[in-house]
Design a protein around this motif. Structure first.
Motif, PDB file in Angstrom:
ATOM      1  N   UNK A   1       0.065  -7.512 -12.540  1.00  7.54           N
ATOM      2  CA  UNK A   1       0.187  -6.173 -13.141  1.00  7.54           C
ATOM      3  C   UNK A   1       0.360  -5.112 -12.067  1.00  7.54           C
ATOM      4  N   UNK A   2       0.942  -3.992 -12.455  1.00 10.89           N
ATOM      5  CA  UNK A   2       1.297  -2.954 -11.491  1.00 10.89           C
ATOM      6  C   UNK A   2       0.201  -1.888 -11.398  1.00 10.89           C
ATOM      7  N   UNK A   3      -0.113  -1.510 -10.165  1.00  9.24           N
ATOM      8  CA  UNK A   3      -1.129  -0.488  -9.925  1.00  9.24           C
ATOM      9  C   UNK A   3      -0.465   0.834  -9.540  1.00  9.24           C
ATOM     10  N   UNK A   4      -1.183   1.917  -9.805  1.00 11.41           N
ATOM     11  CA  UNK A   4      -0.738   3.272  -9.434  1.00 11.41           C
ATOM     12  C   UNK A   4       0.624   3.625 -10.016  1.00 11.41           C
ATOM     13  N   UNK A   5       0.938   3.143 -11.211  1.00 10.46           N
ATOM     14  CA  UNK A   5       2.189   3.549 -11.857  1.00 10.46           C
ATOM     15  C   UNK A   5       2.107   5.046 -12.148  1.00 10.46           C
ATOM     16  N   UNK A   6       3.111   5.784 -11.708  1.00 11.85           N
ATOM     17  CA  UNK A   6       3.050   7.244 -11.849  1.00 11.85           C
ATOM     18  C   UNK A   6       4.441   7.845 -11.996  1.00 11.85           C
ATOM     19  N   UNK A   7       4.485   9.025 -12.586  1.00 14.16           N
ATOM     20  CA  UNK A   7       5.712   9.802 -12.732  1.00 14.16           C
ATOM     21  C   UNK A   7       5.328  11.217 -13.140  1.00 14.16           C
ATOM     22  N   UNK A   8       6.305  12.104 -13.135  1.00 13.76           N
ATOM     23  CA  UNK A   8       6.068  13.497 -13.525  1.00 13.76           C
ATOM     24  C   UNK A   8       6.723  13.785 -14.867  1.00 13.76           C
ATOM     25  N   UNK A   9       6.000  14.477 -15.733  1.00 15.79           N
ATOM     26  CA  UNK A   9       6.571  15.029 -16.960  1.00 15.79           C
ATOM     27  C   UNK A   9       6.967  16.475 -16.677  1.00 15.79           C
ATOM     28  N   UNK A  10       8.192  16.840 -17.032  1.00 21.49           N
ATOM     29  CA  UNK A  10       8.703  18.175 -16.767  1.00 21.49           C
ATOM     30  C   UNK A  10       8.803  19.000 -18.047  1.00 21.49           C
ATOM     31  N   UNK A  11       8.451  20.290 -17.935  1.00 17.67           N
ATOM     32  CA  UNK A  11       8.674  21.297 -18.974  1.00 17.67           C
ATOM     33  C   UNK A  11       7.940  20.998 -20.278  1.00 17.67           C
TER      34      UNK A  11
ATOM     35  N   UNK B   1       0.785  -1.212   0.000  1.00 16.39           N
ATOM     36  CA  UNK B   1       0.000   0.000   0.000  1.00 16.39           C
ATOM     37  C   UNK B   1       0.824   1.271   0.000  1.00 16.39           C
ATOM     38  N   UNK B   2       2.126   1.157   0.069  1.00 18.46           N
ATOM     39  CA  UNK B   2       3.019   2.313   0.053  1.00 18.46           C
ATOM     40  C   UNK B   2       3.715   2.396  -1.299  1.00 18.46           C
ATOM     41  N   UNK B   3       3.693   3.567  -1.970  1.00 15.60           N
ATOM     42  CA  UNK B   3       4.385   3.673  -3.254  1.00 15.60           C
ATOM     43  C   UNK B   3       5.852   3.287  -3.137  1.00 15.60           C
ATOM     44  N   UNK B   4       6.315   2.507  -4.109  1.00 22.06           N
ATOM     45  CA  UNK B   4       7.703   2.078  -4.151  1.00 22.06           C
ATOM     46  C   UNK B   4       8.309   2.428  -5.493  1.00 22.06           C
ATOM     47  N   UNK B   5       9.621   2.492  -5.535  1.00 18.50           N
ATOM     48  CA  UNK B   5      10.322   2.929  -6.736  1.00 18.50           C
ATOM     49  C   UNK B   5      10.414   1.817  -7.773  1.00 18.50           C
ATOM     50  N   UNK B   6      10.110   2.167  -9.012  1.00 18.13           N
ATOM     51  CA  UNK B   6      10.416   1.307 -10.145  1.00 18.13           C
ATOM     52  C   UNK B   6      11.725   1.750 -10.793  1.00 18.13           C
ATOM     53  N   UNK B   7      11.796   3.044 -11.073  1.00 22.98           N
ATOM     54  CA  UNK B   7      13.006   3.628 -11.657  1.00 22.98           C
ATOM     55  C   UNK B   7      13.370   4.887 -10.891  1.00 22.98           C
TER      56      UNK B   7
ATOM     57  N   UNK C   1      11.154  10.187 -11.838  1.00 24.44           N
ATOM     58  CA  UNK C   1      11.213   8.826 -11.291  1.00 24.44           C
ATOM     59  C   UNK C   1       9.855   8.141 -11.428  1.00 24.44           C
ATOM     60  N   UNK C   2       9.884   6.836 -11.686  1.00 25.75           N
ATOM     61  CA  UNK C   2       8.664   6.049 -11.887  1.00 25.75           C
ATOM     62  C   UNK C   2       8.393   5.224 -10.630  1.00 25.75           C
ATOM     63  N   UNK C   3       7.179   5.315 -10.109  1.00 27.04           N
ATOM     64  CA  UNK C   3       6.800   4.580  -8.894  1.00 27.04           C
ATOM     65  C   UNK C   3       5.560   3.739  -9.154  1.00 27.04           C
ATOM     66  N   UNK C   4       5.262   2.835  -8.218  1.00 24.41           N
ATOM     67  CA  UNK C   4       4.044   2.018  -8.271  1.00 24.41           C
ATOM     68  C   UNK C   4       3.667   1.632  -6.845  1.00 24.41           C
TER      69      UNK C   4
ATOM     70  N   UNK D   1      16.748  -3.814 -12.918  1.00 21.47           N
ATOM     71  CA  UNK D   1      15.986  -4.265 -11.758  1.00 21.47           C
ATOM     72  C   UNK D   1      15.058  -3.138 -11.326  1.00 21.47           C
ATOM     73  N   UNK D   2      13.812  -3.501 -11.029  1.00 23.42           N
ATOM     74  CA  UNK D   2      12.815  -2.482 -10.704  1.00 23.42           C
ATOM     75  C   UNK D   2      11.817  -3.056  -9.730  1.00 23.42           C
ATOM     76  N   UNK D   3      11.771  -2.511  -8.506  1.00 26.68           N
ATOM     77  CA  UNK D   3      10.824  -3.015  -7.534  1.00 26.68           C
ATOM     78  C   UNK D   3      11.053  -4.486  -7.273  1.00 26.68           C
ATOM     79  N   UNK D   4      10.001  -5.287  -7.444  1.00 30.66           N
ATOM     80  CA  UNK D   4      10.084  -6.723  -7.231  1.00 30.66           C
ATOM     81  C   UNK D   4      10.286  -7.495  -8.534  1.00 30.66           C
ATOM     82  N   UNK D   5      10.608  -6.779  -9.615  1.00 27.05           N
ATOM     83  CA  UNK D   5      10.802  -7.428 -10.909  1.00 27.05           C
ATOM     84  C   UNK D   5      11.849  -6.694 -11.734  1.00 27.05           C
ATOM     85  N   UNK D   6      11.606  -6.602 -13.035  1.00 28.54           N
ATOM     86  CA  UNK D   6      12.514  -5.893 -13.938  1.00 28.54           C
ATOM     87  C   UNK D   6      11.700  -4.992 -14.861  1.00 28.54           C
ATOM     88  N   UNK D   7      12.378  -4.033 -15.472  1.00 31.36           N
ATOM     89  CA  UNK D   7      11.743  -3.145 -16.437  1.00 31.36           C
ATOM     90  C   UNK D   7      12.619  -3.070 -17.688  1.00 31.36           C
TER      91      UNK D   7
END
Length: 274
Positions: free
Chosen positions: A134-144, A32-38, A242-245, A59-65
């Motif tokens: 499958x991964x839930x709540x995948x999120x990141x920020x787009x800049x500029x 339930x806590x966001x964790x880092x993918x990248x 950074x990409x989280x899930x 390596x990303x979280x509990x798997x690979x990307x």
């Protein structure tokens, strides 16, 4: 009689299920806590600019990307100022985050207005593998995400998530709700419609992206919008944060204990009846 027999059987099943879930409760405190993918800062040492079509696995979280970048036939990766050819990891386009929280800088130079994925665009694909689900709540920020004051280029980002062959829509939320530089064109597309004069330190062109449901990959297309006429646009760029899930939920210890208690009651009733 039939009800007792039914409850007894259900109790046996729940008792077995409770025992099977006991090892998983050790992980309940991290779900339930966001964790880092990248985390781009962790990938920066040894990073070299990828070529079109190259796949890199991390390596990303509990798997690979798997990350892949593809250029259209009339598009090339560009550099910013005197820096290296992108994609690069830097603090050039990361809003107000500072030098210790870098982004992936993607700069392109196309020969024409792209509008969609094709000859005048670049595509970044991210595929999540070796995860249990499958991964839930995948999120990141787009800049500029913005447009040139002289209308010589316009940022356009087209973003789609996927679960198998099913398309999953992104949710775009500008970091600054008023006086930003962004227009949501449709479900999958955003354009820069104003110039961000403070792109390297401000947040007017930043957009938080979050997918509406679980995904196993996403695809980001970077090209030009249609507010600058039919021209050969100049090079322009965006930053990808950074990409989280959020990992899938695991039953809490109290839930498992409940299963065991109820299951034990069922087994006890069987033995008593016998």
């Amino acid at each position: 009689m039939m009800q007792k027999r039914f409850l007894s059987k259900i109790g046996c099943v729940l008792a077995i299920a409770g025992v099977a879930l006991i090892p998983a409760t050790a992980k309940a405190n991290v779900t339930g806590t966001p964790q880092s993918l990248i985390d781009w800062d962790q990938l920066e040492p040894g990073w070299t600019s990828p070529t079109s079509g190259q796949v890199r696995t991390y390596s990303a979280g509990q798997g690979t990307i798997d990350l892949r970048f593809d250029l259209g036939a009339t598009t090339k990766f560009d550099r910013f100022g005197g820096g290296p050819i992108t994609p690069t990891i830097s603090s050039t386009l990361n809003g107000s985050l500072g030098t210790e929280n870098k982004s992936l800088h993607l700069q392109i130079d196309a020969e024409g207005i792209g509008l969609t994925q094709g000859s005048n665009s670049a595509t970044m694909s991210a595929a999540f593998k070796n995860f249990k689900s499958p991964l839930t709540d995948v999120s990141f920020t787009l800049f500029d995400v913005d447009i040139d004051n002289g209308r010589t280029w316009q940022d356009r980002v087209i973003l789609k998530g996927f679960l198998g062959n099913q398309v999953v829509a992104p949710i775009f939320t500008p970091q600054i709700l008023s006086n930003n530089t962004i227009q949501i064109v449709d479900t999958y597309t955003i354009d820069g419609t104003r110039y961000d004069s403070n792109a390297t330190n401000g947040n007017n062109g930043n957009v938080l992206v979050k997918f509406a449901s679980a995904i196993d990959r996403f695809e980001l297309v970077f090209t030009d919008g249609d507010d600058i006429g039919n021209i050969n646009p100049r090079g322009h760029g965006i930053g990808i944060g950074d990409i989280t899930y959020t990992p899938a939920a695991v039953p809490e210890p109290a839930s498992v204990l409940g299963l065991l208690v109820f299951g034990t009651f069922g087994i006890g009733s069987v033995l008593k009846r016998k």
